[in-house]
Design a protein around this motif. Structure first.
Motif, short mmCIF file in Angstrom:
data_model
loop_
_atom_site.label_atom_id
_atom_site.label_comp_id
_atom_site.label_asym_id
_atom_site.label_seq_id
_atom_site.Cartn_x
_atom_site.Cartn_y
_atom_site.Cartn_z
N LEU A 118 -9.79 -11.63 2.64
CA LEU A 118 -9.13 -10.51 3.30
C LEU A 118 -7.98 -10.03 2.43
CD1 LEU A 118 -8.90 -11.93 6.94
CD2 LEU A 118 -10.59 -10.31 6.04
N GLY A 119 -7.76 -8.73 2.42
CA GLY A 119 -6.68 -8.19 1.59
C GLY A 119 -6.54 -6.69 1.73
N GLY A 120 -6.12 -6.06 0.65
CA GLY A 120 -5.89 -4.62 0.66
C GLY A 120 -6.53 -3.95 -0.53
N PHE A 121 -6.68 -2.64 -0.41
CA PHE A 121 -7.21 -1.85 -1.52
C PHE A 121 -6.40 -0.57 -1.66
CE2 PHE A 121 -9.06 0.58 1.87
CZ PHE A 121 -9.23 1.87 1.36
N ALA A 122 -6.48 0.03 -2.84
CA ALA A 122 -5.90 1.35 -3.10
C ALA A 122 -6.86 2.09 -4.01
CB ALA A 122 -4.53 1.23 -3.75
N GLU A 123 -7.06 3.38 -3.75
CA GLU A 123 -7.89 4.18 -4.63
C GLU A 123 -7.28 5.57 -4.81
OE1 GLU A 123 -11.73 4.02 -2.78
OE2 GLU A 123 -11.42 5.93 -1.75
N PHE A 137 -5.78 3.11 6.02
CA PHE A 137 -4.72 3.36 6.99
C PHE A 137 -3.81 4.50 6.54
CE2 PHE A 137 -5.42 -1.33 7.79
CZ PHE A 137 -6.15 -1.11 8.94
N PHE A 138 -3.83 4.80 5.25
CA PHE A 138 -3.05 5.91 4.70
C PHE A 138 -3.99 6.70 3.80
CE2 PHE A 138 -0.48 7.67 1.22
CZ PHE A 138 0.41 8.45 1.95
N ASP A 139 -4.12 8.01 4.07
CA ASP A 139 -5.11 8.81 3.36
C ASP A 139 -4.59 10.23 3.17
OD1 ASP A 139 -7.34 10.11 2.39
OD2 ASP A 139 -8.71 9.33 3.90
N THR A 140 -4.36 10.60 1.91
CA THR A 140 -3.93 11.96 1.60
C THR A 140 -5.07 12.82 1.08
OG1 THR A 140 -3.36 11.55 -0.73
CG2 THR A 140 -1.67 11.02 0.93
N GLY A 141 -6.27 12.28 1.03
CA GLY A 141 -7.38 12.98 0.44
C GLY A 141 -7.63 12.54 -0.99
N ARG A 142 -6.57 12.49 -1.78
CA ARG A 142 -6.69 12.01 -3.16
C ARG A 142 -6.25 10.55 -3.32
NH1 ARG A 142 -8.04 15.14 -7.31
NH2 ARG A 142 -8.13 17.38 -7.00
N PHE A 143 -5.48 10.05 -2.37
CA PHE A 143 -4.97 8.69 -2.47
C PHE A 143 -5.16 7.98 -1.14
CE2 PHE A 143 -1.50 5.51 -2.56
CZ PHE A 143 -1.87 4.85 -3.72
N ARG A 144 -5.73 6.77 -1.19
CA ARG A 144 -6.00 6.01 0.02
C ARG A 144 -5.52 4.57 -0.15
NH1 ARG A 144 -11.66 5.32 0.95
NH2 ARG A 144 -11.38 5.37 3.20
N ILE A 145 -4.94 4.01 0.92
CA ILE A 145 -4.54 2.61 0.96
C ILE A 145 -5.03 2.04 2.29
CG2 ILE A 145 -2.63 0.97 1.00
CD1 ILE A 145 -0.98 2.90 -0.58
N GLY A 146 -5.56 0.81 2.25
CA GLY A 146 -6.03 0.22 3.49
C GLY A 146 -6.39 -1.24 3.35
#
Length: 282
Positions: free
Chosen positions: A132-137, A94-103
């Motif tokens: 169900l939950g969230g991830f960040a990379e 849901f949030f993506d800067t190219g180097r950082f993603r959250i969803g």
């Protein structure tokens, strides 16, 4: 039941077969994609597929069986060629800067059947659970991806589960190799369901000739290990891969009377297809 030598042979044969195939494909980028300029409404892409894996018959088993796994990912056009590991759970950013993603992330745990192995007789089944939950990379460097997942499961068990992963990425033309460490942890709800033995289960198991002591499994880190994978982009949306994982059970998972071996292996092949869904409605 599948032996470890069969797993290794199957993985090697699959790897060689991929190398023998010829196809025109777009080379992988050497860096993670960057976001589109502000105000640009990007197309979204759906990646769908599956893998077939040789996995332990149950967590802690030293016997192996075949098991399917879903590949599912939704990403923007600017993130289409970003690295995705074969052991990532289905997710959408849901949030993506190219180097950082959250969803959001999800996982389906098919549970455990007491008929899967003689060691489980009398324990009853562990039902199917949804997590169900969230991830960040984060791409710390062009060649290093860090990812974490935190999920809450309900159904056959209830509680928190999480995974931490790092992947060192080496692209070469239409091929991509990645390898990196893994760490998993879980709360007592999951641990007791898969590694614990209640007093009632101990009585029931002994009655059917499977003597087991009462054992209470607490939450914490349950395994560490590593995953290696090789994928090939065949173009026209198709990608295939081979992969293998090693996990070492630790703590209460390793000490459980149900654990036949603390060394756990996974080997599999995967195939996925990516197509354009158009502009987002959200």
């Amino acid at each position: 039941m599948v032996s470890r030598s069969v797993l290794s042979s199957a993985a090697l044969a699959a790897l060689l077969s991929f190398g023998a195939l010829e196809a025109h494909a777009t080379d992988y980028p050497t860096a993670p994609p960057m976001p589109a300029p502000p105000g640009t409404q990007e197309d979204w892409y759906l990646t769908i597929g599956g893998s077939i894996r040789a996995v332990p018959e149950y967590p802690g088993s030293d016997d192996y069986t075949a098991s399917p796994k879903l590949i599912f990912n939704i990403s923007k056009a600017s993130s289409l060629n970003a690295f995705r590991s074969v052991d990532d759970n289905p997710s959408i950013a849901f949030f993506d800067t190219g180097r950082f993603r959250i969803g959001a992330v999800g996982k389906l745990d098919l549970g455990r059947d007491q008929d899967d192995n003689a060691k489980l007789r009398g324990l009853g089944d562990v039902g199917t659970s949804v997590e169900l939950g969230g991830f960040a990379e984060w791409y710390a460097f062009d060649w290093l991806r860090l990812r974490g997942e935190l999920r809450y499961g309900f159904g056959g068990y209830e509680g928190l589960m999480g995974d931490l992963a790092a992947d060192f990425i080496i692209p070469y033309q239409s091929w991509r190799f990645a390898v990196g460490p893994r760490l998993s942890f879980a709360s007592s709800g999951y641990m007791q369901a898969y590694y614990g033995v209640t007093p009632l289960q101990a009585v029931s198991a002994r009655f059917v000739g499977n003597p087991l002591p009462v054992y209470s499994a607490g939450g914490g880190v349950d395994a560490w290990g590593a995953t290696a994978q090789l994928t090939k982009n065949f173009g026209n949306g198709f990608e295939a891969g081979v992969y293998g994982s090693y996990y070492r059970l630790v703590g209460d998972a390793s000490d459980s009377p149900l654990t036949q071996s603390s060394n756990q292996f996974i080997a599999g092949v995967s195939l996925s297809y990516t197509f354009n869904m158009g502009k987002s409605w959200w």
